[in-house]
Write an enzyme that holds these catalytic residues in place. Structure first.
Site, PDB file in Angstrom:
ATOM      1  N   LYS A 159     132.587 -11.391  96.380  1.00 43.52           N
ATOM      2  CA  LYS A 159     133.192 -10.199  96.212  1.00 43.52           C
ATOM      3  C   LYS A 159     133.086  -9.100  97.082  1.00 43.52           C
ATOM      4  CE  LYS A 159     133.101  -6.090  94.454  1.00 43.52           C
ATOM      5  NZ  LYS A 159     134.253  -5.522  94.770  1.00 43.52           N
ATOM      6  N   GLY A 214     124.823  -2.826 100.011  1.00 45.97           N
ATOM      7  CA  GLY A 214     125.416  -1.413  99.672  1.00 45.97           C
ATOM      8  C   GLY A 214     124.825  -0.228  99.604  1.00 45.97           C
ATOM      9  N   SER A 215     124.934   0.510  98.948  1.00 48.95           N
ATOM     10  CA  SER A 215     124.610   1.993  98.622  1.00 48.95           C
ATOM     11  C   SER A 215     123.113   1.634  97.736  1.00 48.95           C
ATOM     12  CB  SER A 215     125.177   2.935  97.965  1.00 48.95           C
ATOM     13  OG  SER A 215     125.613   2.409  96.832  1.00 48.95           O
ATOM     14  N   VAL A 242     124.271   1.663  93.959  1.00 50.94           N
ATOM     15  CA  VAL A 242     124.988   0.611  93.276  1.00 50.94           C
ATOM     16  C   VAL A 242     123.673  -0.399  93.000  1.00 50.94           C
ATOM     17  CG1 VAL A 242     126.442  -0.988  93.467  1.00 50.94           C
ATOM     18  CG2 VAL A 242     127.144   1.258  93.782  1.00 50.94           C
ATOM     19  N   GLY A 243     122.982  -0.733  94.429  1.00 49.95           N
ATOM     20  CA  GLY A 243     122.122  -1.568  94.515  1.00 49.95           C
ATOM     21  C   GLY A 243     120.899  -1.699  93.657  1.00 49.95           C
ATOM     22  N   GLU A 270     120.041  -4.986  99.884  1.00 53.60           N
ATOM     23  CA  GLU A 270     119.894  -4.199 101.240  1.00 53.60           C
ATOM     24  C   GLU A 270     120.588  -2.943 100.951  1.00 53.60           C
ATOM     25  OE1 GLU A 270     117.610  -4.546 103.236  1.00 53.60           O
ATOM     26  OE2 GLU A 270     116.969  -6.331 102.581  1.00 53.60           O
ATOM     27  N   CYS A 288     124.470   0.866 108.777  1.00 54.17           N
ATOM     28  CA  CYS A 288     123.171   0.937 107.736  1.00 54.17           C
ATOM     29  C   CYS A 288     121.949   1.321 108.857  1.00 54.17           C
ATOM     30  CB  CYS A 288     123.002  -0.329 107.044  1.00 54.17           C
ATOM     31  SG  CYS A 288     123.070  -1.563 107.908  1.00 54.17           S
ATOM     32  N   GLU A 294     121.525   9.996 102.717  1.00 53.72           N
ATOM     33  CA  GLU A 294     122.324   9.124 103.489  1.00 53.72           C
ATOM     34  C   GLU A 294     123.703   9.801 103.731  1.00 53.72           C
ATOM     35  OE1 GLU A 294     123.560   5.153 102.579  1.00 53.72           O
ATOM     36  OE2 GLU A 294     122.879   4.447 104.520  1.00 53.72           O
TER      37      GLU A 294
HETATM   38  P1  NAP Z   1     128.614   0.484  97.538  1.00 52.90           P
HETATM   39  O1  NAP Z   1     129.648   1.450  96.959  1.00 52.90           O
HETATM   40  O2  NAP Z   1     127.404   0.328  96.944  1.00 52.90           O
HETATM   41  O3  NAP Z   1     129.465  -0.893  97.394  1.00 52.90           O
HETATM   42  C1  NAP Z   1     128.933  -2.205  97.778  1.00 52.90           C
HETATM   43  C2  NAP Z   1     129.634  -3.294  96.959  1.00 52.90           C
HETATM   44  O4  NAP Z   1     129.051  -3.171  95.526  1.00 52.90           O
HETATM   45  C3  NAP Z   1     131.223  -3.212  96.920  1.00 52.90           C
HETATM   46  O5  NAP Z   1     131.547  -4.635  96.967  1.00 52.90           O
HETATM   47  C4  NAP Z   1     131.402  -2.666  95.726  1.00 52.90           C
HETATM   48  O6  NAP Z   1     132.408  -2.735  95.063  1.00 52.90           O
HETATM   49  C5  NAP Z   1     130.327  -3.100  94.882  1.00 52.90           C
HETATM   50  N1  NAP Z   1     129.962  -2.606  93.355  1.00 52.90           N
HETATM   51  C6  NAP Z   1     130.324  -1.494  92.973  1.00 52.90           C
HETATM   52  N2  NAP Z   1     129.773  -1.197  91.877  1.00 52.90           N
HETATM   53  C7  NAP Z   1     129.209  -2.398  91.596  1.00 52.90           C
HETATM   54  C8  NAP Z   1     128.735  -2.908  90.285  1.00 52.90           C
HETATM   55  N3  NAP Z   1     128.599  -1.964  89.172  1.00 52.90           N
HETATM   56  N4  NAP Z   1     128.200  -4.057  90.123  1.00 52.90           N
HETATM   57  C9  NAP Z   1     128.442  -5.130  91.174  1.00 52.90           C
HETATM   58  N5  NAP Z   1     128.964  -4.692  92.340  1.00 52.90           N
HETATM   59  C10 NAP Z   1     129.425  -3.293  92.419  1.00 52.90           C
HETATM   60  O7  NAP Z   1     128.459   0.556  99.245  1.00 52.90           O
HETATM   61  P2  NAP Z   1     129.751   0.877 100.218  1.00 52.90           P
HETATM   62  O8  NAP Z   1     129.903   2.325  99.955  1.00 52.90           O
HETATM   63  O9  NAP Z   1     130.562  -0.396 100.183  1.00 52.90           O
HETATM   64  O10 NAP Z   1     128.599   0.464 101.677  1.00 52.90           O
HETATM   65  C11 NAP Z   1     128.038   1.809 102.190  1.00 52.90           C
HETATM   66  C12 NAP Z   1     126.540   1.472 101.862  1.00 52.90           C
HETATM   67  O11 NAP Z   1     126.039   0.397 102.253  1.00 52.90           O
HETATM   68  C13 NAP Z   1     125.586   2.662 102.589  1.00 52.90           C
HETATM   69  O12 NAP Z   1     124.629   3.241 101.576  1.00 52.90           O
HETATM   70  C14 NAP Z   1     125.016   1.764 103.757  1.00 52.90           C
HETATM   71  O13 NAP Z   1     123.583   2.046 104.214  1.00 52.90           O
HETATM   72  C15 NAP Z   1     124.858   0.448 103.013  1.00 52.90           C
HETATM   73  N6  NAP Z   1     124.537  -0.742 103.960  1.00 52.90           N
HETATM   74  C16 NAP Z   1     123.213  -1.111 103.971  1.00 52.90           C
HETATM   75  C17 NAP Z   1     123.008  -2.350 104.964  1.00 52.90           C
HETATM   76  C18 NAP Z   1     121.566  -2.977 104.851  1.00 52.90           C
HETATM   77  O14 NAP Z   1     121.693  -3.978 105.378  1.00 52.90           O
HETATM   78  N7  NAP Z   1     120.746  -2.433 104.471  1.00 52.90           N
HETATM   79  C19 NAP Z   1     123.921  -2.791 105.652  1.00 52.90           C
HETATM   80  C20 NAP Z   1     125.257  -2.441 105.604  1.00 52.90           C
HETATM   81  C21 NAP Z   1     125.685  -1.194 104.689  1.00 52.90           C
HETATM   82  P3  NAP Z   1     133.742  -1.801  95.286  1.00 52.90           P
HETATM   83  O15 NAP Z   1     133.974  -1.532  96.702  1.00 52.90           O
HETATM   84  O16 NAP Z   1     134.979  -2.593  94.521  1.00 52.90           O
HETATM   85  O17 NAP Z   1     133.281  -0.607  94.737  1.00 52.90           O
END
Ligand code: NAP
Length: 491
Positions: A177, A230-231, A234-235, A252, A286, A387
């Site tokens: 997904k 992701g964030s 959410v994580g 992550e 990230c 962040e």
């Molecule tokens: P996000 O809002 O947390 O979304 C990440 C993924 O989770 C998306 O596919 C999202 O789907 C999905 N999601 C949302 N709600 C969910 C739920 N209830 N159950 C399961 N999945 C769900 O993060 P983002 O805005 O896409 O990405 C930016 C974040 O990623 C930043 O915080 C960044 O630091 C972090 N990041 C971390 C790393 C690392 O390796 N540490 C690498 C890259 C990015 P939808 O898009 O449909 O909402």
């Protein structure tokens, strides 16, 4: 909208519409009026279909010898290389990042696919002397089973690749997904694995909202593991939810990465690494540098040069290779970054450079923000703690290494960090005390090599790290085997 392409889900080896028939569109962040395609707004039923397809394909794929699985990954690697320009363009028009960074992302995806394919002829277990006579003791690896792959928008190719390739080589079947904002590159990656000869059901792509598709994957009893990036918000919720059904989870998450510049640093190298770390990929990595801590004896000279270099950065459409900073990836990212710039100013920090949207000429067609530098920042301010995920850098002064490390560690995150110094004892003191999963000395906070573990401490990560042998550990279950060949009854 007449010629708009409709992209489908990929379930059980078939490209198909969502059960509800609902779709949504995405636009180019450099040109808001340019609609890129129509994608499936899938729901719970689509996710369940994909999980069932993955479950049905599991026995066949898990029992395929790993070197044969590797042959498919090597083919995917060739296709990634052949389609590299197309993939990079897809990343740039969908996510916004400069085309050079997008090419780098393609290369990283190729590297991890190559690494994972190589593991098809390794995937070692251990043999060890048993404490009993005439007994052989060893470990082997089994696939986890059906695994959910849930990814963010900021690396729409590399993050899916660095989860999917290791998961596949270990014999798992997958439900992927992608972020709702970047489904186009996800389709292109899935097509590569299809064209490489992956059997039906082994990799299933379902586009649609996290709340429905994501939660279904996280809750379903047939899913044994979830690999999420992701964030932190959410994580954390996902981890709590998935572990209710005892799934193996790696999450992550966010970062607030800092660079320390000590007075003996090579300033040219430090400034280059910081400008690249903070503003490259528009700060939407990230591992981006979001804080700098400078030893006070060199602070003034450092700031003058930092502002000078930042002022020379070009801002524009990422497809133009002359641009250093491209648009933010969406209206909501733009709003968040502008909100944080406002919060910083209200909290009393000084905007030493930037702080405004860029709207001149055709820049008003995209989500452009000036690279922004805050000084006079207190460590408790929100811009110092949260962040921001954009081209915004906060700068602190410190008397010495100890104070600089204390500032670095004074956040809830712990992903990446860096120090610029030529002083070996200070560098090692830093390595021993900084609270991050990735530590750099004299190099930017960015990225990582695919054969080494990648991930963070504290609220930046939980579960087994990604990439390298850690990925193989995550995507397999160890089995410990004892064989008694004595033919004697045990006392
Ligand atoms: P996000 O809002 O947390 O979304 C990440 C993924 O989770 C998306 O596919 C999202 O789907 C999905 N999601 C949302 N709600 C969910 C739920 N209830 N159950 C399961 N999945 C769900 O993060 P983002 O805005 O896409 O990405 C930016 C974040 O990623 C930043 O915080 C960044 O630091 C972090 N990041 C971390 C790393 C690392 O390796 N540490 C690498 C890259 C990015 P939808 O898009 O449909 O909402």
């Amino acid at each position: 909208m007449g010629q708009l392409t409709t992209y489908q889900n990929y379930i059980d080896g078939q490209w198909s519409d969502s059960v509800s028939g609902e779709t949504y569109t995405i636009t180019n962040p450099a040109h808001k009026s340019q609609v890129l395609g129509r994608f499936q707004r899938s729901n719970n039923e689509d996710a369940v279909r994909a999980i069932e397809a993955a479950r049905n394909a599991l026995d066949g794929w898990a029992s395929t010898p790993a070197p044969q699985r590797a042959a498919i990954l090597f083919k995917a690697l060739q296709l990634m290389e052949a389609r590299g320009d197309e993939l990079a363009r897809s990343i740039t028009i969908e996510e916004g990042k400069p085309i050079g960074d997008a090419m780098g992302e393609v290369k990283r995806s190729m590297n991890i696919t190559e690494y994972a394919a190589g593991e098809g002829r390794r995937m070692f277990g251990n043999t060890t002397p048993s404490e009993l006579p005439n007994t052989v003791a060893y470990t082997s690896r089994r696939p986890l089973g059906v695994v959910g792959i849930i990814t963010p928008w900021n690396f729409p190719l590399a993050i899916p690749a660095w989860k999917i390739a290791p998961a596949l080589i270990c014999g798992n079947t997958l439900v992927f997904k992608p972020a709702s904002a970047t489904p186009m590159t996800a389709v292109a990656l899935t097509k590569i694995f299809e064209d490489a000869g992956l059997p039906p059901g082994v990799l299933n792509l379902v586009t649609g909202p996290g709340g429905s598709v994501g939660n279904t994957i996280v809750d379903h009893p047939d899913v044994s593991g979830v690999s999420f990036t992701g964030s932190t918000e959410v994580g954390t919720a996902l981890y709590t939810r998935a572990t209710q059904t005892l799934k193996k989870v790696q999450a992550e998450m966010g970062g607030k990465n800092a660079v320390i510049v000590l007075e003996d640093a090579d300033m040219d190298s430090a400034l280059g690494g910081i400008v690249q770390g903070a503003f490259g990929s528009t700060g939407q990595r990230c591992t981006a540098t979001s804080r700098v801590v400078v030893q006070e004896s060199v602070y003034d000279a450092f700031m003058t040069e930092l502002i000078e270099r930042t002022s020379k950065l070009t801002v524009g459409d990422g497809l133009d290779p002359a641009m250093d900073i491209a648009p933010l990836s969406s209206q909501s990212q733009f709003n968040t970054v502008m909100e944080y710039i406002g919060i910083g100013a209200e909290e009393g920090a000084t905007i030493a450079y930037g702080g405004n949207p860029r709207t001149e000429g055709d820049l008003d067609e995209g989500y452009y923000v000036e690279p922004t530098i805050f000084t006079n920042v207190d460590t408790n301010m929100r811009i110092a703690q949260e962040e921001i995920f954009g081209p915004v850098l906060t700068v602190f002064k410190a008397a010495d290494l100890e104070e600089a490390v204390s500032i670095t560690n004074n956040v809830k995150f712990g992903l990446s960090s860096s120090i610029y110094t030529m002083d070996i004892p200070q560098a090692f003191r830093y390595i021993d005390t900084v609270e991050t999963g990735i530590v750099h000395v004299n190099s930017p906070t960015l990225g990582g090599e695919v054969h080494l573990p990648f991930g963070g401490m504290k609220e930046s990560g939980v579960g087994t790290r990604e990439q390298g042998t850690e990925a193989i550990n995550f995507f397999t279950e160890p089995v410990t085997v004892y064989i008694d060949y004595s033919s004697a009854a045990r006392a």
